[in-house]
Design a protein around this motif. Sequence first.
Motif, PDB file in Angstrom:
ATOM      1  N   LEU A 132       0.852  -1.193   0.000  1.00 22.40           N
ATOM      2  CA  LEU A 132       0.000   0.000   0.000  1.00 22.40           C
ATOM      3  C   LEU A 132       0.887   1.243   0.000  1.00 22.40           C
ATOM      4  N   LEU A 133       0.640   2.131  -0.956  1.00 20.12           N
ATOM      5  CA  LEU A 133       1.423   3.373  -1.046  1.00 20.12           C
ATOM      6  C   LEU A 133       0.714   4.438  -0.232  1.00 20.12           C
ATOM      7  N   SER A 134       1.337   4.817   0.862  1.00 22.10           N
ATOM      8  CA  SER A 134       0.645   5.740   1.751  1.00 22.10           C
ATOM      9  C   SER A 134       1.596   6.800   2.292  1.00 22.10           C
ATOM     10  N   GLY A 135       2.514   7.208   1.436  1.00 24.43           N
ATOM     11  CA  GLY A 135       3.508   8.179   1.901  1.00 24.43           C
ATOM     12  C   GLY A 135       3.222   9.600   1.450  1.00 24.43           C
ATOM     13  N   GLY A 136       2.190   9.788   0.611  1.00 23.04           N
ATOM     14  CA  GLY A 136       1.925  11.112   0.035  1.00 23.04           C
ATOM     15  C   GLY A 136       1.398  12.080   1.082  1.00 23.04           C
ATOM     16  N   GLN A 137       1.611  13.369   0.813  1.00 22.34           N
ATOM     17  CA  GLN A 137       1.231  14.381   1.798  1.00 22.34           C
ATOM     18  C   GLN A 137      -0.188  14.898   1.604  1.00 22.34           C
ATOM     19  N   GLY A 138      -0.816  14.500   0.493  1.00 22.49           N
ATOM     20  CA  GLY A 138      -2.213  14.887   0.266  1.00 22.49           C
ATOM     21  C   GLY A 138      -2.405  16.395   0.296  1.00 22.49           C
ATOM     22  N   THR A 139      -1.517  17.124  -0.377  1.00 19.17           N
ATOM     23  CA  THR A 139      -1.607  18.587  -0.284  1.00 19.17           C
ATOM     24  C   THR A 139      -2.900  19.124  -0.893  1.00 19.17           C
ATOM     25  N   ARG A 140      -3.355  18.467  -1.983  1.00 23.45           N
ATOM     26  CA  ARG A 140      -4.566  18.984  -2.620  1.00 23.45           C
ATOM     27  C   ARG A 140      -5.790  18.789  -1.741  1.00 23.45           C
ATOM     28  N   LEU A 141      -5.773  17.696  -0.985  1.00 20.59           N
ATOM     29  CA  LEU A 141      -6.920  17.405  -0.127  1.00 20.59           C
ATOM     30  C   LEU A 141      -6.974  18.382   1.045  1.00 20.59           C
ATOM     31  N   GLY A 142      -5.797  18.878   1.419  1.00 21.83           N
ATOM     32  CA  GLY A 142      -5.741  19.899   2.464  1.00 21.83           C
ATOM     33  C   GLY A 142      -6.103  19.383   3.839  1.00 21.83           C
ATOM     34  N   ILE A 162       3.110  -1.682   4.163  1.00 19.67           N
ATOM     35  CA  ILE A 162       2.529  -0.341   4.068  1.00 19.67           C
ATOM     36  C   ILE A 162       3.641   0.702   4.049  1.00 19.67           C
ATOM     37  N   MET A 163       3.722   1.400   2.921  1.00 18.87           N
ATOM     38  CA  MET A 163       4.774   2.418   2.806  1.00 18.87           C
ATOM     39  C   MET A 163       4.263   3.757   3.327  1.00 18.87           C
ATOM     40  N   THR A 164       4.982   4.299   4.283  1.00 20.25           N
ATOM     41  CA  THR A 164       4.662   5.635   4.782  1.00 20.25           C
ATOM     42  C   THR A 164       5.857   6.532   4.465  1.00 20.25           C
ATOM     43  N   GLN A 193       9.325   3.015   5.623  1.00 20.30           N
ATOM     44  CA  GLN A 193       9.284   4.427   5.208  1.00 20.30           C
ATOM     45  C   GLN A 193      10.023   4.657   3.895  1.00 20.30           C
ATOM     46  N   GLN A 194       9.447   5.495   3.067  1.00 20.56           N
ATOM     47  CA  GLN A 194      10.130   5.876   1.838  1.00 20.56           C
ATOM     48  C   GLN A 194      11.121   7.004   2.140  1.00 20.56           C
ATOM     49  N   GLY A 195      11.961   7.322   1.159  1.00 17.08           N
ATOM     50  CA  GLY A 195      12.950   8.374   1.349  1.00 17.08           C
ATOM     51  C   GLY A 195      12.349   9.760   1.163  1.00 17.08           C
ATOM     52  N   PRO A 218       8.503  13.691   0.487  1.00 19.86           N
ATOM     53  CA  PRO A 218       8.750  12.308   0.098  1.00 19.86           C
ATOM     54  C   PRO A 218       9.169  12.236  -1.362  1.00 19.86           C
ATOM     55  N   ASP A 219       9.925  11.194  -1.712  1.00 19.80           N
ATOM     56  CA  ASP A 219      10.507  11.158  -3.059  1.00 19.80           C
ATOM     57  C   ASP A 219       9.578  10.543  -4.120  1.00 19.80           C
ATOM     58  N   GLY A 220       8.276  10.684  -3.909  1.00 14.90           N
ATOM     59  CA  GLY A 220       7.297  10.235  -4.897  1.00 14.90           C
ATOM     60  C   GLY A 220       6.924   8.779  -4.681  1.00 14.90           C
ATOM     61  N   ASN A 221       5.766   8.369  -5.246  1.00 17.04           N
ATOM     62  CA  ASN A 221       5.364   6.975  -4.974  1.00 17.04           C
ATOM     63  C   ASN A 221       6.296   5.963  -5.654  1.00 17.04           C
ATOM     64  N   GLY A 222       7.105   6.431  -6.630  1.00 20.04           N
ATOM     65  CA  GLY A 222       8.122   5.552  -7.213  1.00 20.04           C
ATOM     66  C   GLY A 222       9.270   5.300  -6.248  1.00 20.04           C
ATOM     67  N   TYR A 248      -0.802  -0.605  -4.689  1.00 23.85           N
ATOM     68  CA  TYR A 248      -1.882   0.342  -4.987  1.00 23.85           C
ATOM     69  C   TYR A 248      -1.791   1.573  -4.099  1.00 23.85           C
ATOM     70  N   GLY A 249      -2.449   2.645  -4.540  1.00 23.88           N
ATOM     71  CA  GLY A 249      -2.453   3.906  -3.803  1.00 23.88           C
ATOM     72  C   GLY A 249      -3.574   3.918  -2.783  1.00 23.88           C
ATOM     73  N   VAL A 250      -3.346   4.669  -1.708  1.00 25.15           N
ATOM     74  CA  VAL A 250      -4.275   4.656  -0.580  1.00 25.15           C
ATOM     75  C   VAL A 250      -5.546   5.465  -0.857  1.00 25.15           C
ATOM     76  N   ASP A 251      -5.519   6.272  -1.914  1.00 25.30           N
ATOM     77  CA  ASP A 251      -6.602   7.248  -2.055  1.00 25.30           C
ATOM     78  C   ASP A 251      -7.664   6.863  -3.088  1.00 25.30           C
ATOM     79  N   ASN A 252      -7.818   5.569  -3.328  1.00 20.99           N
ATOM     80  CA  ASN A 252      -8.855   5.102  -4.238  1.00 20.99           C
ATOM     81  C   ASN A 252      -9.811   4.218  -3.442  1.00 20.99           C
TER      82      ASN A 252
HETATM   83  P1  UTP Z   1      -0.773  11.610  -5.270  1.00 19.05           P
HETATM   84  O1  UTP Z   1       0.028  11.701  -6.500  1.00 19.05           O
HETATM   85  O2  UTP Z   1      -2.210  11.941  -5.374  1.00 19.05           O
HETATM   86  O3  UTP Z   1      -0.073  12.516  -4.149  1.00 19.05           O
HETATM   87  O4  UTP Z   1      -0.564  10.158  -4.662  1.00 19.05           O
HETATM   88  P2  UTP Z   1      -0.568  12.920  -2.709  1.00 19.05           P
HETATM   89  O5  UTP Z   1       0.656  13.256  -1.956  1.00 19.05           O
HETATM   90  O6  UTP Z   1      -1.467  11.888  -2.093  1.00 19.05           O
HETATM   91  O7  UTP Z   1      -1.448  14.207  -2.942  1.00 19.05           O
HETATM   92  P3  UTP Z   1      -0.989  15.674  -3.437  1.00 19.05           P
HETATM   93  O8  UTP Z   1      -0.439  15.506  -4.828  1.00 19.05           O
HETATM   94  O9  UTP Z   1       0.042  16.162  -2.456  1.00 19.05           O
HETATM   95  O10 UTP Z   1      -2.263  16.439  -3.385  1.00 19.05           O
HETATM   96  C1  UTP Z   1      -1.044   8.968  -5.250  1.00 19.05           C
HETATM   97  C2  UTP Z   1      -0.682   7.829  -4.302  1.00 19.05           C
HETATM   98  O11 UTP Z   1       0.730   7.761  -4.126  1.00 19.05           O
HETATM   99  C3  UTP Z   1       1.055   7.879  -2.749  1.00 19.05           C
HETATM  100  C4  UTP Z   1      -0.105   8.600  -2.106  1.00 19.05           C
HETATM  101  O12 UTP Z   1      -0.135   8.323  -0.700  1.00 19.05           O
HETATM  102  C5  UTP Z   1      -1.257   8.008  -2.867  1.00 19.05           C
HETATM  103  O13 UTP Z   1      -1.552   6.716  -2.407  1.00 19.05           O
HETATM  104  N1  UTP Z   1       2.322   8.625  -2.614  1.00 19.05           N
HETATM  105  C6  UTP Z   1       2.484   9.823  -3.230  1.00 19.05           C
HETATM  106  C7  UTP Z   1       3.318   8.063  -1.860  1.00 19.05           C
HETATM  107  O14 UTP Z   1       3.168   6.956  -1.293  1.00 19.05           O
HETATM  108  N2  UTP Z   1       4.493   8.752  -1.752  1.00 19.05           N
HETATM  109  C8  UTP Z   1       4.697   9.943  -2.352  1.00 19.05           C
HETATM  110  O15 UTP Z   1       5.810  10.509  -2.220  1.00 19.05           O
HETATM  111  C9  UTP Z   1       3.667  10.510  -3.115  1.00 19.05           C
END
Ligand code: UTP
Length: 473
Positions: A132-142, A162-164, A193-195, A218-222, A248-252
């Motif tokens: 599970l990819l769960s390291g993103g900061q969700g900036t758009r979601l606020g 679970i990647m944080t 944890q991712q880098g 975070p260095d992206g979901n890649g 898979y990504g956590v936000d679907n």
């Molecule tokens: P998004 O590309 O939508 O990024 O992530 P985000 O960080 O959730 O939201 P914004 O862009 O800041 O608004 C798609 C998936 O990739 C994961 C997210 O957690 C989500 O499951 N992700 C994204 C990571 O695991 N690491 C990252 O560095 C970025």
Amino acid sequence: MGAASMERENGAVAAAAAATTEMLSPPRVNSPRQALVERLKDYGQEDVFALLDELSPDERDFLVRDIENLDLPRIDRIIRCSLHSQGLPVAAIEPVPENWVATVDRRTMEDREKWWKMGLKTIYEGKLGVVLLSGGQGTRLGISDPKGCFSPTRPVTIHWYIMTSPFTDEATRKYFSSHKYFGLEPDQISFFQQGTLPCISKDGKFIMETPFSLAKAPDGNGGVYAALKSSRLLEDMASRGIKYVDCYGVDNVLVRVADPTFLGYFIDKGAASAAKVVRKAYPQEQVGVFVRRGKGGPLTVVEYSELDQPMASAINQRTGRLQYCWSNVCLNMFTLDFLNQVATGLEKDGVYHLAEKKIPSMNGYTMGLKLEQFIFDSFPYAPSTALFEVLREEEFAPVKNANGSNFDTPESARLSVLRLHTRWVIAAGGFLTHSVPLYATGVEVSPLCSYAGENLEAICRGRTFHAPCEISL
Ligand code: UTP
């Protein structure tokens, strides 16, 4: 005077000048901090120490330790490669050949049954792991909490990785423990944890979040490839007998975790990697689409901004579909063998995407660049990638933006779940009453009752449900 003697003379003058300066001030060049400044200068990043003299001793230590922990040569290489690659002409793109995609309309009932059974057998044999990819900061979601703690999470009975990231780790772990691991044994889950990488300005300089700390992201979901490798979880997977990895990504909220049909298809195809795709909704939809990079080149994903208007609207005359219609939805399957190979290749490549985002800085939010790798960056390294069409209304309801935005909000995702599950209930012979309009309500089916609409007849046939309600065991 000859060149050599001139050099000697200049050298002597410089040495004498240096000796005089040394006598006047303490020999700072030998102090660890001065050595660090010199190292930063080598990479043009000495400005991070601009306010050093104004910091408290603790703040100073914090900053020095932060910088010492950076792999500066690696980061410098990434910044240079990534900024440089921006200016390079990119190879032309071509549509994905039709026979690379298992489309919904080409799948027979026999195919589906065969793949479902193959997938279930493989899962039963313990050969599937889930990431599970769960390291993103969700900036758009606020939101301040990680997205995964915000939306409903579906438990699975398979080993779950679970990647944080440092930004989501603590809250994610707390969320799991406070929900008693959703019925799983805690040791069925491995968090890792991712880098992170420093955020930079357009000219490649580190952005300071405070006078004593760098802005990082975070260095992206890649980043998952390097993180799985460095945390030795690929070895952990091998020791458990895992051969295939669902990622898979956590936000679907409609994700089908560990989908047996997708797994069976993947095994049947003998591919190294696979991605689920949904058909683009309309030509200008802002989604990345699968393409071939260059004539007969590898499969990759391009951002919508790379497709000009005529390309985005071009129609394949034979199929009647958009030529570039297969959207990337971050639902992937890999062989463990491939995951073992790809991290090294990606790191050597050194090119990261530059995502322009709002970055917290000393002077408030500023536009800057995050350095990110994407999950699909691995595809060009795969000997073969298979694409598998799924229906948006069945498998893709992303949570990207805050409620009140036009699309991909928590509310739109919630309604997608209710709509799909209501269809399952009706198809299984159930009836529905509702006191608010049906488009705003529905039934939710617990994943403990049904995974994808199956096995609901015994519960639903002839029964009437009053929406909103939940059907659970
Ligand atoms: P998004 O590309 O939508 O990024 O992530 P985000 O960080 O959730 O939201 P914004 O862009 O800041 O608004 C798609 C998936 O990739 C994961 C997210 O957690 C989500 O499951 N992700 C994204 C990571 O695991 N690491 C990252 O560095 C970025």
